[in-house]
Design an enzyme around this catalytic site. Structure first.
Site, PDB file in Angstrom:
ATOM      1  N   GLU A 275       0.826  -1.224   0.000  1.00 44.23           N
ATOM      2  CA  GLU A 275       0.000   0.000   0.000  1.00 44.23           C
ATOM      3  C   GLU A 275       0.854   1.266   0.000  1.00 44.23           C
ATOM      4  O   GLU A 275       0.776   2.072   0.935  1.00 44.23           O
ATOM      5  CB  GLU A 275      -0.886   0.022   1.255  1.00 44.23           C
ATOM      6  CG  GLU A 275      -1.741  -1.202   1.483  1.00 44.23           C
ATOM      7  CD  GLU A 275      -2.344  -1.255   2.901  1.00 44.23           C
ATOM      8  OE1 GLU A 275      -1.916  -0.482   3.791  1.00 44.23           O
ATOM      9  OE2 GLU A 275      -3.239  -2.086   3.109  1.00 44.23           O
ATOM     10  N   PRO A 276       1.674   1.487  -1.013  1.00 42.01           N
ATOM     11  CA  PRO A 276       2.485   2.712  -0.986  1.00 42.01           C
ATOM     12  C   PRO A 276       1.648   3.947  -1.310  1.00 42.01           C
ATOM     13  O   PRO A 276       0.781   3.903  -2.184  1.00 42.01           O
ATOM     14  CB  PRO A 276       3.529   2.466  -2.091  1.00 42.01           C
ATOM     15  CG  PRO A 276       2.915   1.465  -3.010  1.00 42.01           C
ATOM     16  CD  PRO A 276       1.877   0.698  -2.244  1.00 42.01           C
ATOM     17  N   GLY A 277       1.886   5.009  -0.593  1.00 40.80           N
ATOM     18  CA  GLY A 277       1.238   6.288  -0.881  1.00 40.80           C
ATOM     19  C   GLY A 277       2.305   7.277  -1.297  1.00 40.80           C
ATOM     20  O   GLY A 277       2.546   7.521  -2.480  1.00 40.80           O
ATOM     21  N   TYR A 318       4.929  18.418  10.892  1.00 43.35           N
ATOM     22  CA  TYR A 318       5.908  17.337  11.092  1.00 43.35           C
ATOM     23  C   TYR A 318       7.347  17.850  11.119  1.00 43.35           C
ATOM     24  O   TYR A 318       8.276  17.053  10.977  1.00 43.35           O
ATOM     25  CB  TYR A 318       5.812  16.320   9.946  1.00 43.35           C
ATOM     26  CG  TYR A 318       4.444  15.767   9.656  1.00 43.35           C
ATOM     27  CD1 TYR A 318       3.724  15.061  10.628  1.00 43.35           C
ATOM     28  CD2 TYR A 318       3.864  15.902   8.396  1.00 43.35           C
ATOM     29  CE1 TYR A 318       2.475  14.526  10.339  1.00 43.35           C
ATOM     30  CE2 TYR A 318       2.619  15.369   8.099  1.00 43.35           C
ATOM     31  CZ  TYR A 318       1.931  14.686   9.082  1.00 43.35           C
ATOM     32  OH  TYR A 318       0.700  14.156   8.783  1.00 43.35           O
ATOM     33  N   CYS A 344      -1.478  34.215   9.833  1.00 46.00           N
ATOM     34  CA  CYS A 344      -1.140  34.868  11.096  1.00 46.00           C
ATOM     35  C   CYS A 344      -0.748  33.870  12.176  1.00 46.00           C
ATOM     36  O   CYS A 344      -1.432  33.734  13.203  1.00 46.00           O
ATOM     37  CB  CYS A 344      -2.316  35.709  11.561  1.00 46.00           C
ATOM     38  SG  CYS A 344      -2.843  36.839  10.290  1.00 46.00           S
ATOM     39  N   GLU A 345       0.321  33.108  11.915  1.00 47.16           N
ATOM     40  CA  GLU A 345       0.860  32.180  12.900  1.00 47.16           C
ATOM     41  C   GLU A 345       2.354  32.074  12.645  1.00 47.16           C
ATOM     42  O   GLU A 345       2.775  31.976  11.494  1.00 47.16           O
ATOM     43  CB  GLU A 345       0.271  30.767  12.725  1.00 47.16           C
ATOM     44  CG  GLU A 345      -1.209  30.692  12.964  1.00 47.16           C
ATOM     45  CD  GLU A 345      -1.638  29.352  13.540  1.00 47.16           C
ATOM     46  OE1 GLU A 345      -0.779  28.618  14.087  1.00 47.16           O
ATOM     47  OE2 GLU A 345      -2.823  29.054  13.433  1.00 47.16           O
TER      48      GLU A 345
END
Ligand code: PLP
Length: 421
Positions: A275-277, A318, A344-345
């Site tokens: 199941e590679p993404g 991440y 605005c972060e």
């Protein structure tokens, strides 16, 4: 292979200038390469030779219909984690007989939908889910083919937020409970146990954790067969990492991965599902953006671009590194910038102190390796519109998801009666 290369100092995607597409579409936007998708899928598949293999593309990495269809037409099935993803995969032409359904929280409605469509396999993650699925299948007069997702308790040595195969994670059935739950499954009318599956995490850059986990699960297949279960499928999950440095020197080569799989589980005579993404789509996409302002702060220089964390959350979520390059190279001495978006972060930062060619207002810039977990994780935070996705094929390009209008997103709100007078 890199499909986003400079020719005469200007970045191209396949045979098209990135700047030409930017002129037509407007920035920011996602830009995907068909050739990259095809290359990555074919060399992965070819590495396995004549092994009985089904590659189920984990569509959560990039659910655009055009991307799914490109891979589906090469023979890929799909790994889905929601009814919405299954609907997308089917709409993109993937046969339900090539779809596996993963996820810890499948609802009755989702099970019903998948069973009615004739899904290939459910990857079951818990005992309550097992009983629920048997009940739903029995009521529909069907039998669900299932694998149990085992938690092999190995450390995938990846970012904590995407590590899934440790005993402390919410995923899979604890190793010690497997024999018991298989015995229970054998007695259920709506269930046919056909195999085992595992998925230990994402962006794994070393073969060792895979080999450790596959070895453990392979041994388990043999024990379960001794206990009388007819195990015919082994689903090894996804998680193969890619390079994010713009060089495409992938940390795990298809050839080495395939060789290891054959060595470790080849003798079991199971149909192997993978199941590679990220591995299939990650380096098939870039994010094209434009410099809005160059700002000299008190201590650092900021390159403020028109893409933001709502378009690509990986750096802030991440701590992910992405190579960032200008569309047109220049010969000036490189300089250090903090590359930031308009939101605005403070977390809206793509890179800190990145050394690149000096850039000016309105010049184009690309963030590489955004084909996986880019557009799919986007939001409209700050009432910014979702950005278009564009797919290139050799000399042609097409907008495969347009930029919505402001009315499209603001118009979704509805005022309650007491405020609409
Ligand atoms: C996310 C996921 C995948 C794909 O992971 P990648 O790291 O993108 O290859 C495969 N299987 C399951 C069960 C997943 O949750």
């Amino acid at each position: 292979m890199n499909f986003f290369e400079y020719r005469d100092g200007e970045m191209h995607v396949e045979n098209i200038k990135v700047s030409m597409i930017a002129d037509k579409v407007g920035t920011p936007f996602y830009l995907y390469s068909s050739a990259s998708l095809e290359y990555q899928y074919n060399q992965f598949k070819d590495a396995f030779g004549d092994l009985d293999l089904l590659i189920c593309y984990a569509v959560k990495a990039n659910t655009n219909q055009a991307v799914i269809k490109t891979l589906g037409s090469l023979g890929a099935g799909a790994d889905v984690v929601s009814e919405g993803e299954m609907r997308r995969a089917i709409k993109a032409g993937i046969s339900p007989q090539k779809i596996v359904y993963s996820g810890v929280a499948k609802t009755v409605a989702e099970m019903t939908y998948a069973l009615k469509k004739g899904i290939f396999q459910f990857n079951v993650e818990s005992e309550p889910e097992l009983y629920q699925l048997s009940e739903v299948a029995t009521a529909l007069g069907k039998v669900a083919d299932i694998t149990f997702r085992v938690n092999p308790d190995v450390d995938a040595k990846t970012h904590a937020k995407i590590s899934t195969g440790k005993s402390e994670n919410k995923f899979g059935i604890p190793w010690k409970n497997i024999h018991q739950i298989c015995a229970k499954a054998a007695k259920l009318s709506g269930i046919k146990l056909v195999g085992l599956d595992l998925h230990i995490g994402s962006q794994i850059t070393d073969l060792a954790p895979f080999e450790e986990a596959f070895t453990r699960v392979g041994n388990l297949v043999e024990t379960l067969r001794e206990e009388g279960h007819d195990i015919t499928r082994l689903d090894l999950g996804g998680g193969i990492g890619i390079s994010y440095d713009g060089e495409n020197d992938n940390p795990i080569l298809s050839h080495d991965y395939a060789k290891m799989v054959k060595r470790v589980v080849g003798h079991l005579q199971c149909q192997i599902i993978i199941e590679p993404g990220r591995f299939l789509v990650g380096n098939a996409g870039i994010l094209v953006s434009k410099v809005v302002y160059v700002k000299e702060g008190a201590e650092r220089s900021f390159l403020i671009i028109d893409a933001a964390m709502n378009d690509l959350i990986r750096p802030s979520m991440y701590d992910a590194y992405h190579a960032i390059d200008p569309v047109i190279e220049n010969k000036d001495a490189k300089v250090a910038y903090d590359i930031v978006g308009p939101v605005c972060e403070t977390g809206d930062t793509f890179a800190k102190g990145r050394i690149i060619n000096p850039l000016k207002k309105d010049q184009l810039i690309v963030i590489r390796s955004v084909g996986a977990y880019g557009a799919v994780m986007a939001s409209t935070y700050n009432t910014r519109r979702l950005i278009p996705e564009v797919l290139v094929k050799t000399n042609e390009f097409a907008v495969v998801r347009p930029r919505p209008s402001y009315e499209d997103i603001i118009g979704l709100d509805q005022l309650p009666s007491w405020l609409s007078e």
